[in-house]
Design a protein around this motif. Structure first.
Motif, PDB file in Angstrom:
ATOM      1  N   ARG A 451      61.844  -5.197  20.887  1.00  0.00           N
ATOM      2  CA  ARG A 451      61.962  -3.765  21.160  1.00  0.00           C
ATOM      3  C   ARG A 451      63.359  -3.436  21.641  1.00  0.00           C
ATOM      4  NH1 ARG A 451      57.828  -0.431  19.306  1.00  0.00           N
ATOM      5  NH2 ARG A 451      55.894  -1.635  19.300  1.00  0.00           N
ATOM      6  N   THR A 453      66.225  -2.087  23.886  1.00  0.00           N
ATOM      7  CA  THR A 453      66.427  -2.006  25.334  1.00  0.00           C
ATOM      8  C   THR A 453      67.487  -0.994  25.717  1.00  0.00           C
ATOM      9  OG1 THR A 453      67.983  -3.856  25.175  1.00  0.00           O
ATOM     10  CG2 THR A 453      65.689  -4.380  25.689  1.00  0.00           C
ATOM     11  N   SER A 592      60.591  -3.767  28.400  1.00  0.00           N
ATOM     12  CA  SER A 592      59.584  -2.755  28.669  1.00  0.00           C
ATOM     13  C   SER A 592      58.826  -3.079  29.941  1.00  0.00           C
ATOM     14  CB  SER A 592      58.612  -2.664  27.495  1.00  0.00           C
ATOM     15  OG  SER A 592      57.940  -3.888  27.354  1.00  0.00           O
ATOM     16  N   ALA A 715      59.546   2.442  32.518  1.00  0.00           N
ATOM     17  CA  ALA A 715      59.674   2.093  31.102  1.00  0.00           C
ATOM     18  C   ALA A 715      60.009   3.289  30.243  1.00  0.00           C
ATOM     19  CB  ALA A 715      58.367   1.451  30.623  1.00  0.00           C
ATOM     20  N   HIS A 720      62.603   1.564  23.523  1.00  0.00           N
ATOM     21  CA  HIS A 720      61.444   0.738  23.161  1.00  0.00           C
ATOM     22  C   HIS A 720      61.083   0.857  21.689  1.00  0.00           C
ATOM     23  CE1 HIS A 720      60.829  -0.495  27.227  1.00  0.00           C
ATOM     24  NE2 HIS A 720      60.517   0.704  27.657  1.00  0.00           N
TER      25      HIS A 720
END
Length: 972
Positions: A451, A453, A592, A715, A720
């Motif tokens: 994912r 960042t 995340s 998060a 993400h």
């Protein structure tokens, strides 16, 4: 005369006469039927009704039903359609006159107006929204240059050659151009190239054509035959039979490729000038020009994509749809009608025939047969067996015994053999379910999805470019390639020996390139089977499976397996144990807000890492502790230091049997326990990576720590998005924000190594081109769709729905990644897999070899093996009826903000037998969805209730919009 005498006179005699000032500028109404019923262009559901306007005398000749008008509505000038003219109005006040008639062209016929009203009521929409789909925007130049014809064309009285203007580009009428006088006078109705009819292979085919010629209205569900026979020729014969009976026809196909195929067959069978093709990529002028030819009766046959379902064909005799299971038939704009349902309504209202065709069969078409509304047209089993391909699943026990690596290989030896043998006699087809290069990546060690960042590119406060560290932007000095891994062959196939000198990381320089000098030892990119996607084809000794013994095998575990943790290359250090709490490497931006690594011996190699989101990172002490606190998976408390997981002592698992080396403090961003608003979501700053390179302690805080979390915190302050690759020499990029993340490390285990979760069509074509260097590789997909390919040797890699038609049929085909179709979280996953497979298999020559990479025991694979879509569709319908899913029931969804959906559910007056399911969240933005289910005979009442509730909310000017969708395709 006295005052008493005035009282005896009539009132008009004593009323003062009107002055010229009072009558100056008054609108003089039309002498006949001065009231116009106009539907205004307003999306508000509570205004979904016609309004009365006064027709001035100056517009008496032009203001006819069906024309476009401009009216004043709510103080603004808006567009509208004049539905009808009447002599009086129910409105008691003064009528507002029409502003002007935009064009005297009567673009809205009574039949299309009635159909639009029925579609709006069927899908709980508004008439304006449906008319926006049915009538294309006006193009004044095209409207003025096309000659107008008084009446519809008939076989006996078609437009004369002198009435048709020649087209400067010289295009044929089948492709939208207009033929010249000499061309039209010299061409008669086309004759089929073959003497026999395509419908002769079906027992009821001849009677179906006979019914169309005689003006009857048969309704049929047609299961087309495979064997590269094609469907367009049979569809053209049905249209010709309808035209011979003096009626018109409308044919709807999924996409432009199918339109091109049907266009050519219609020209051959019908002859030039007897049909038009309507597609969205024609441009506004050309599309409107063709549409006007249909409206004015110059042609009576139309083929096109879903917008053609509203084509204004006069005296309609046949509506047909090909491949009704394709999701392209579902309109993306409100009220989201489906072409099959619209054509069914149109056939019912006009008394026309209907033909639903396809190689596979949908549950909706099976429901029509079960309800006796339509009859099936199916060939005999002996005919089907003689034309169907030879289907071989890749997971057969006999093949697995010959090729042990076939369990994990993406392209086993049986598929390689089919491609190699097929190329000896013609083109071969490879169907790949996913487009792109590598559209999904994951960590090689722990299988965590890769994912993005980076922080969001924009928030309410503006751009966040300053929050992105300089190292996160691609530029000079930043690696632009993925580190190489262990060299194995392409596509996860059987491993093969590679020669040549090793690359910078110890591996061979493959198509993904390598990192000079600073590459991580053994790091690389692997496919879903665990095989590194590297290797130079020029250095391969064996381009096909079955290489020499002694080569390295792919790592075990497959797509769901696990590899040892500890070192970046996944290998265990000497002594047989994995290090606990190794020295923390350079800090890596946090990922995340997921769970931290689980405590216990199985994850003891992560000692010294972070304590999970919401707590502080543990310190790698002399005993190797530092796993997330608690004995469970990632247990922690907000703002506290986690304790060592039970059983993770250094004395039991250190490399030398003693104490593990002390790791640097892998702390999270400062104050992470107090950022984000909850104990489970805190600051996601850089942390020390447990299995990182030997070196200093992991950095804490930093630009991505708690101090730069953004307005949302936790998060939510990170993108993400899923990481993907565009090519073999590119760095991972985010599919959401588009930024490069070349220094990505797994937020769970700290590994920089990536693996391919899904392999796209372009990557497959690249690997096949290396395996077959002397064969041309052609791709058909999102970047460009091929309609046809020649009969020469070629590898054709295509995504589902984009398979080109090969001249004479394909010699072989391979259907890759069956799990990607069958494993989708969708109600129609099995049905969709059968449809896509059969559409590709039907392009093969009779008896050609077809390899499908899926388990032979699955019902979808069995339907392909036996070429029996009818039984599969009947079983699918029975399962849905038992579970209460469409088409056995009628279902509607409400999607919107949680409070708005719940409020609408409280206010709507649902039918007595309605069942409400949900609402449930659908995304992270607070959207929720509720489903309402009723019996099939209660669909009209449900649509009316939902439309009324939407009208009430619109009248109150409620800010939150709730999307209403009736019988949507994406229920699950």
């Amino acid at each position: 005369m006295t005052d008493s005498d005035d009282a005896l006179l009539p009132l008009d005699a004593v009323r003062p006469s009107a002055s010229s000032k009072d009558t100056k500028g008054a609108v003089v109404p039309a002498p006949e039927r001065p009231v116009a019923r106009v539907v205004v262009d307003s999306p508000l559901p509570h205004l979904d009704r016609p309004f009365d306007y006064l027709i001035p005398a100056s517009m008496h000749e032009t203001a006819e039903p069906g024309v476009r008008v401009r009216v004043r509505f709510a103080g603004k000038l808006v567009d509208g359609f004049l539905l009808e003219r009447t002599g009086e109005s129910d409105h008691e006040g003064k009528l507002t006159p029409l502003e002007r008639v935009v064009s005297p062209e009567r673009v809205l016929t009574p039949e299309i107006a009635g159909l639009a009203r029925a579609v709006a009521d069927r899908y709980a929409g508004t008439l304006t929204d449906v008319l926006r789909l049915a009538v294309p925007p006006r193009h004044a130049r095209a409207e003025s240059e096309t000659p107008k014809q008084d009446g519809p064309a008939t076989p006996e009285s078609r437009p004369a050659a002198a009435d048709v203007q020649p087209d400067p580009a010289g295009r044929s009428a089948a492709t939208g151009g207009r033929q010249g006088a000499a061309a039209q006078s010299a061409v008669s109705v086309g004759e089929p190239a073959e003497s026999g009819s395509a419908w002769d292979a079906y027992p009821t085919g001849a009677s179906f054509l006979d019914a169309l010629r005689n003006g009857r209205a048969p309704r049929a569900v047609w299961s087309a035959l495979p064997g590269a026979r094609g469907w367009a020729g049979a569809m053209a014969e049905a249209v010709r039979a309808t035209l011979d009976g003096g009626r018109g026809a409308v044919v709807v196909v999924p996409d432009g490729k199918d339109v091109a195929l049907a266009d050519g067959e219609f020209t051959r069978v019908l002859g030039p000038g007897r049909h038009v093709a309507l597609t969205a990529d024609l441009g506004p002028a050309e599309r409107y020009r063709r549409w006007l030819r249909v409206l004015r009766g110059q042609v009576r046959a139309v083929v096109g994509t879903r917008a053609a379902m509203f084509a204004p064909v006069a005296d309609l005799g046949l509506v047909a749809i090909w491949d009704d299971g394709d999701d392209l038939h579902a309109e993306r704009l409100a009220p989201y009608p489906h072409a099959r349902e619209v054509l069914g309504l149109r056939a019912h209202r006009t008394g026309a025939a209907m033909l639903i065709g396809g190689y596979a069969r949908t549950a909706e078409a099976t429901q029509l047969i079960a309800g006796r509304w339509a009859r099936p047209i199916v060939a005999a089993r002996t005919t089907i067996r003689s034309l169907a391909p030879r289907v071989r699943p890749a997971g057969e026990d006999a093949e697995l015994a010959k090729d042990q690596a076939a369990r994990q290989a993406r392209l086993p030896s049986i598929a390689w053999r089919a491609l190699r043998h097929g190329l000896e006699s013609g083109p071969v087809l490879v169907q790949v379910p996913r487009r792109g290069y590598l559209p999904a990546l994951a960590c090689r060690h722990c299988r965590t999805p890769a994912r993005c960042t980076h922080p969001p590119t924009r928030t309410a406060g503006g751009l966040l470019a300053a929050a992105v560290p300089p190292g996160d932007i691609a530029g000079p000095g930043v690696p632009t390639a993925i580190p190489l891994g262990d060299p194995t062959g392409p596509l996860g196939g059987p491993p093969r020996r590679l020669g040549g000198s090793p690359g910078p990381s110890g591996g061979s320089p493959g198509p993904l390139g390598g990192l000079p000098g600073s590459a991580v030892d053994g790091a690389g990119l692997v496919d879903a089977a665990g095989c590194p996607l590297t290797g130079d084809p020029a250095e391969r000794d064996t381009p096909f499976p079955g290489g020499p013994a002694g080569v390295d095998t792919p790592p075990p575990g497959g797509a769901a397996g696990q590899t040892p943790l500890g070192r970046p290359d996944g290998r265990t250090p000497p002594g047989g144990s994995r290090p606990l709490g190794g020295p923390g490497g350079a800090g890596v931006r946090g990922g995340s807000g997921g769970e931290g690594p689980a405590g216990g011996p199985e994850n003891s190699d992560l000692a010294g890492g972070a304590g999970g989101w919401g707590g502080r990172g543990g310190s790698g002490g002399p005993d190797g502790s530092g796993s997330p606190g608690g004995s469970g998976p990632g247990a922690r408390a907000e703002g506290t230091t986690p304790t060592r997981g039970a059983g993770s002592t250094g004395a039991d698992s250190s490399p030398a049997g003693g104490a593990a080396p002390a790791g640097g403090a892998g702390s999270m961003g400062a104050g992470s326990g107090s950022v984000g608003g909850s104990g489970s979501v805190g600051g996601a700053g850089p942390r020390g990576a447990g299995p990182g390179p030997a070196g200093g302690a992991g950095s804490s805080g930093g630009s991505d720590g708690a101090g730069s979390m953004g307005v949302l915190g936790g998060a939510a302050s990170f993108c993400h998005g899923p990481l993907a690759l565009r090519g073999g020499h590119a760095a991972p990029y985010c599919r959401w924000c588009g930024r490069v993340d070349a220094d990505w490390r797994c937020p769970t285990c700290g590994s920089p190594r990536l693996r391919a979760v899904v392999t796209g069509a372009r990557r497959t074509a690249e690997e096949l081109g290396r395996a077959f260097p002397s064969v041309q590789v052609r791709t058909s997909g999102r970047d460009g769709v091929l309609a046809t390919v020649p009969a020469t040797r070629a590898l054709v890699v295509a995504t589902p729905g984009a398979e080109p038609v090969a001249e004479g049929g394909y010699a072989a085909a391979v259907l890759l990644d069956g799990w990607a179709l069958l494993g989708r979280a969708d109600l129609r996953a099995g049905e969709e897999a059968v449809r896509r497979w059969m559409n590709a298999a039907a392009l093969l020559r009779p008896g050609a070899e077809l390899v499908v990479l899926a388990d032979a025991a699955l019902p979808a694979v069995q339907a392909l093996l036996r070429w029996d879509p009818v039984t599969h569709a009947e079983r699918e319908l029975a399962d849905r009826a038992e579970l209460g899913f469409p088409p056995a029931v009628r279902m509607a969804t409400l999607t919107g903000v949680a409070s708005a959906v719940r409020q609408m559910l409280d206010e709507v007056r649902l039918p007595p037998d309605a069942q409400v399911l949900g609402p449930v969240p659908v995304d992270d933005a607070g959207q929720e969805r509720a489903m309402i289910r009723v019996r099939r005979n209660g669909g009209a009442a449900l649509a009316a209730a939902l439309k009324g509730a939407s009208g009430v909310r619109a009248a109150r000017k409620t800010p939150d919009v709730v999307r209403v969708s009736v019988d949507p395709l994406d229920l699950i």
